[in-house]
Scaffold this active site. Structure first.
Site, mmCIF file in Angstrom:
data_model
loop_
_atom_site.group_PDB
_atom_site.id
_atom_site.type_symbol
_atom_site.label_atom_id
_atom_site.label_comp_id
_atom_site.label_asym_id
_atom_site.label_seq_id
_atom_site.Cartn_x
_atom_site.Cartn_y
_atom_site.Cartn_z
ATOM 1 N N HIS A 259 0.859 -1.298 0.102
ATOM 2 C CA HIS A 259 0.009 -0.075 -0.011
ATOM 3 C C HIS A 259 1.033 1.316 0.144
ATOM 4 O O HIS A 259 0.742 2.089 -0.994
ATOM 5 C CB HIS A 259 -1.003 -0.037 1.246
ATOM 6 C CG HIS A 259 -2.133 0.962 1.142
ATOM 7 N ND1 HIS A 259 -2.332 1.685 0.071
ATOM 8 C CD2 HIS A 259 -3.208 1.233 2.172
ATOM 9 C CE1 HIS A 259 -3.451 2.564 0.448
ATOM 10 N NE2 HIS A 259 -3.671 2.276 1.730
ATOM 11 N N HIS B 52 -0.950 0.586 -12.039
ATOM 12 C CA HIS B 52 -2.018 1.006 -11.113
ATOM 13 C C HIS B 52 -3.325 -0.272 -11.063
ATOM 14 O O HIS B 52 -3.672 -0.205 -12.266
ATOM 15 C CB HIS B 52 -2.460 2.407 -11.110
ATOM 16 C CG HIS B 52 -3.082 2.913 -9.695
ATOM 17 N ND1 HIS B 52 -4.473 2.647 -9.368
ATOM 18 C CD2 HIS B 52 -2.509 3.343 -8.768
ATOM 19 C CE1 HIS B 52 -4.588 3.130 -8.404
ATOM 20 N NE2 HIS B 52 -3.511 3.602 -7.678
ATOM 21 N N ASP C 250 3.708 6.993 -7.095
ATOM 22 C CA ASP C 250 4.800 6.842 -6.510
ATOM 23 C C ASP C 250 6.289 6.934 -7.300
ATOM 24 O O ASP C 250 7.154 6.760 -6.726
ATOM 25 C CB ASP C 250 4.767 5.208 -5.816
ATOM 26 C CG ASP C 250 3.930 5.224 -4.729
ATOM 27 O OD1 ASP C 250 3.837 6.426 -3.988
ATOM 28 O OD2 ASP C 250 3.232 4.156 -4.306
HETATM 29 N N1 ACO Z 1 5.948 -3.646 -14.258
HETATM 30 C C1 ACO Z 1 6.159 -4.710 -15.154
HETATM 31 N N2 ACO Z 1 5.148 -5.359 -15.590
HETATM 32 C C2 ACO Z 1 3.863 -4.832 -14.746
HETATM 33 C C3 ACO Z 1 3.988 -3.902 -13.792
HETATM 34 C C4 ACO Z 1 4.988 -3.479 -13.587
HETATM 35 N N3 ACO Z 1 5.191 -2.166 -12.569
HETATM 36 N N4 ACO Z 1 2.426 -3.748 -13.392
HETATM 37 C C5 ACO Z 1 1.844 -4.841 -13.859
HETATM 38 N N5 ACO Z 1 2.616 -5.189 -14.745
HETATM 39 C C6 ACO Z 1 2.124 -6.491 -15.590
HETATM 40 C C7 ACO Z 1 1.852 -7.768 -15.012
HETATM 41 O O1 ACO Z 1 3.104 -8.422 -15.013
HETATM 42 C C8 ACO Z 1 0.845 -8.205 -15.963
HETATM 43 O O2 ACO Z 1 1.511 -8.774 -17.052
HETATM 44 P P1 ACO Z 1 0.878 -10.375 -17.779
HETATM 45 O O3 ACO Z 1 -0.646 -9.639 -18.147
HETATM 46 O O4 ACO Z 1 1.665 -10.339 -18.801
HETATM 47 O O5 ACO Z 1 0.696 -11.329 -16.604
HETATM 48 C C9 ACO Z 1 -0.034 -7.210 -16.459
HETATM 49 O O6 ACO Z 1 0.919 -6.003 -16.086
HETATM 50 C C10 ACO Z 1 -1.233 -6.582 -15.360
HETATM 51 O O7 ACO Z 1 -0.686 -6.409 -14.057
HETATM 52 P P2 ACO Z 1 -1.652 -6.766 -12.631
HETATM 53 O O8 ACO Z 1 -0.269 -7.249 -11.677
HETATM 54 O O9 ACO Z 1 -2.578 -7.735 -13.174
HETATM 55 O O10 ACO Z 1 -2.165 -5.631 -12.452
HETATM 56 P P3 ACO Z 1 -3.089 -5.014 -11.021
HETATM 57 O O11 ACO Z 1 -3.848 -4.101 -11.164
HETATM 58 O O12 ACO Z 1 -2.998 -6.279 -10.257
HETATM 59 O O13 ACO Z 1 -1.555 -4.379 -10.195
HETATM 60 C C11 ACO Z 1 0.093 -2.978 -9.242
HETATM 61 C C12 ACO Z 1 -1.362 -3.141 -10.009
HETATM 62 C C13 ACO Z 1 0.090 -3.856 -8.088
HETATM 63 C C14 ACO Z 1 0.142 -1.364 -8.920
HETATM 64 C C15 ACO Z 1 1.168 -3.190 -10.342
HETATM 65 O O14 ACO Z 1 0.967 -2.451 -11.528
HETATM 66 C C16 ACO Z 1 2.289 -3.315 -9.519
HETATM 67 O O15 ACO Z 1 2.856 -4.158 -8.997
HETATM 68 N N6 ACO Z 1 2.941 -2.018 -9.856
HETATM 69 C C17 ACO Z 1 4.416 -1.752 -9.323
HETATM 70 C C18 ACO Z 1 4.305 -1.514 -7.635
HETATM 71 C C19 ACO Z 1 3.938 -0.016 -7.779
HETATM 72 O O16 ACO Z 1 4.181 0.833 -8.255
HETATM 73 N N7 ACO Z 1 2.778 0.352 -6.695
HETATM 74 C C20 ACO Z 1 2.300 1.563 -6.434
HETATM 75 C C21 ACO Z 1 0.667 1.788 -6.745
HETATM 76 S S1 ACO Z 1 0.056 3.341 -6.341
HETATM 77 C C22 ACO Z 1 -0.004 3.153 -4.955
HETATM 78 O O17 ACO Z 1 -0.533 2.261 -4.276
HETATM 79 C C23 ACO Z 1 -0.056 4.575 -3.978
#
Ligand code: ACO
Length: 439
Positions: A277, A316, A372
């Site tokens: 988070h 996101h 972030d």
């Molecule tokens: N880098 C590379 N690939 C990514 C990233 C990333 N940052 N984020 C998502 N993907 C890919 C996943 O691997 C997935 O690929 P696939 O379809 O080939 O399996 C696809 O994009 C969809 O991703 P999900 O994980 O299903 O997306 P979800 O909505 O569940 O996750 C999240 C969102 C957790 C923010 C994710 O994008 C992530 O982990 N980002 C990096 C961490 C981050 O920056 N968090 C801050 C969020 S903002 C906040 O909380 C204030």
């Protein structure tokens, strides 16, 4: 002001459900794009069996409340507090005015604003005993753990706070909490540094006072650079609310037991403490440091595409086009670096963003910089150690938590939060006493 979604206005909207177990058909009304889970509960195979329930770990497709606080359209990159776009609030308002807006639902008149700022300013001090017990934490205590504990402890200093049905009492606790969070946050920071706690200075603005409590040493008065104070104020605005996120859900869930708001907000701080988070900006900094120079970016991107790791600060759950807060933060970065000098990691971040935004992998998955991606760079430039990043987030989010809590308390439809489960364990075993089992 725009209208509510069309589904709300269509009385004919309904779902016809046929239960193939019994052949029975049910009409389930659709209101505001949702069906009532309780309506599904009427679908059952017999009077003895429980009704149909929905299974939704993480609440990914379940609305838990009706709320008029924050609107998000993730596809269009829209974030509005009480109907006002975040871009306008960040540019033209300030954190305390935004806090008033979130809590009261409308912008203050001049008199209301002055009274609000006065109230918040004069409640920034905490009981001296709070200071004593904060001194009792271990020398290396994480400031978020200290903040969580000290906010919760305030419930013991204000036992009247449990009188949550009295609007005037609720107002008092809301003022106290918005006022005291920076004091508790700053003291948590000073404790880890072994520095004396700095008392609030009522002549300073909210953000300047916070900077003073964080960084003042022997000088008579702490003189924050107004550009840095403004940038921090903008960051607090950007974090002030984000509808039903994990920590807000925690505040609502705990608040639904009708506990006092200090205890409910302590639960919000606890939820925010978790790395999924509140901790991503710290991970961005670690990632940028590891990449080290622009030349290493292509190899890093290849590693991300190969699934070895994530590009932190990208993607996101809700925003699938762009995160409007990221755009505003980029501008705040320029303002801060004008004062502090450029963080050498900025160049890497900008190049990384440019390369990723042109790459098919990220385009196809709708991955854009989130709030972030740049916030950690600003916090670092403002001299905050990474452990403090989430504390800043918590201070910014406090008005949002309280606005949502206040809404919950007045919502006649709300009940104590108590989800169902699908039981997967054993049933009706016969207990054998220890002396027989171990014989
Ligand atoms: N880098 C590379 N690939 C990514 C990233 C990333 N940052 N984020 C998502 N993907 C890919 C996943 O691997 C997935 O690929 P696939 O379809 O080939 O399996 C696809 O994009 C969809 O991703 P999900 O994980 O299903 O997306 P979800 O909505 O569940 O996750 C999240 C969102 C957790 C923010 C994710 O994008 C992530 O982990 N980002 C990096 C961490 C981050 O920056 N968090 C801050 C969020 S903002 C906040 O909380 C204030």
């Amino acid at each position: 002001m725009t209208d509510a979604p069309a589904a709300a206005a269509d009385p004919a909207a309904s779902l016809t459900v046929r239960d193939n177990r019994t052949g029975s058909e049910y009409e389930v009304p659709i209101v505001d794009g949702t069906i009532r889970a309780a309506d599904l509960g009427k679908i059952r195979t017999s009077d003895e069996e429980p009704g149909l329930a929905v299974y939704d770990p993480g609440f990914v497709n379940t609305a838990s409340c009706r709320s008029a606080v924050t609107f998000i359209d993730g596809d269009k990159g829209i974030l509005e507090y009480r109907g006002y776009p975040i871009e306008q609030l960040a540019e033209k308002s300030n954190f305390l005015e935004v806090a008033y807006l979130l809590i009261h639902g409308e912008l203050p008149t001049k008199e209301q604003y002055d009274a609000w700022v006065h109230e918040i300013t004069y409640h920034t001090f905490v009981h001296e005993n709070v200071k004593s017990f904060m001194h009792g934490f271990r020398y290396d205590a994480h400031p978020m753990g200290m903040l969580m504990a000290s906010v919760g402890a305030l419930s013991t200093f204000y036992p009247d706070a449990r009188n949550i049905d009295d609007p005037a009492n609720r107002h008092m606790q809301i003022v106290r909490m918005i006022a005291k969070m920076p004091t508790l946050g700053a003291w948590s920071f000073r404790h880890a540094q072994g520095k004396p706690f700095v008392y609030p200075d009522n002549e300073l603005s909210y953000t300047e006072n916070f900077l003073s409590m964080l960084f003042k040493m022997s000088e008579q008065k702490f003189d924050a650079d107004p550009r840095l104070a403004k940038a921090l104020d903008v960051l607090l605005i950007l974090h002030a609310d984000h509808e039903q996120n994990c920590s807000t859900n925690a505040v609502r869930s705990v608040g639904s037991s009708q506990v006092d708001p200090y205890s409910a907000v302590a639960a919000g701080v606890a939820a925010l403490y978790g790395p999924l988070h509140g901790g991503a900006n710290e991970a961005v900094l670690r990632m940028l440091r590891r990449i080290g120079s622009k030349e290493n970016i292509p190899a890093f991107i290849e590693g991300v595409k190969a699934g070895n790791e994530k590009l932190m600060g990208f993607g996101h759950r809700v925003y699938k086009n762009f995160d409007p807060r990221a755009t505003i933060i980029k501008k705040a970065c320029d303002d801060v670096f004008e004062v502090t000098g450029v963080n050498p990691l900025l160049e890497i971040a900008q190049e990384l963003e440019k390369i990723a935004l042109e790459d098919e992998y990220f385009i196809k998955r709708k991955l854009y910089p989130n709030v972030d991606f740049y916030s950690g760079l600003i916090y670092e430039a403002l001299q905050f150690p990474p452990e403090m990043f989430t504390v800043l987030f918590a201070i910014g989010r406090t008005p949002g938590w309280l606005a949502q809590w206040n809404e919950l308390i007045q919502d006649k439809e709300q009940k104590i939060a108590r989800p169902k489960q699908i039981y997967t364990g054993d049933r009706q075993l016969t207990f054998v006493p220890a002396e027989e089992r171990w014989a």
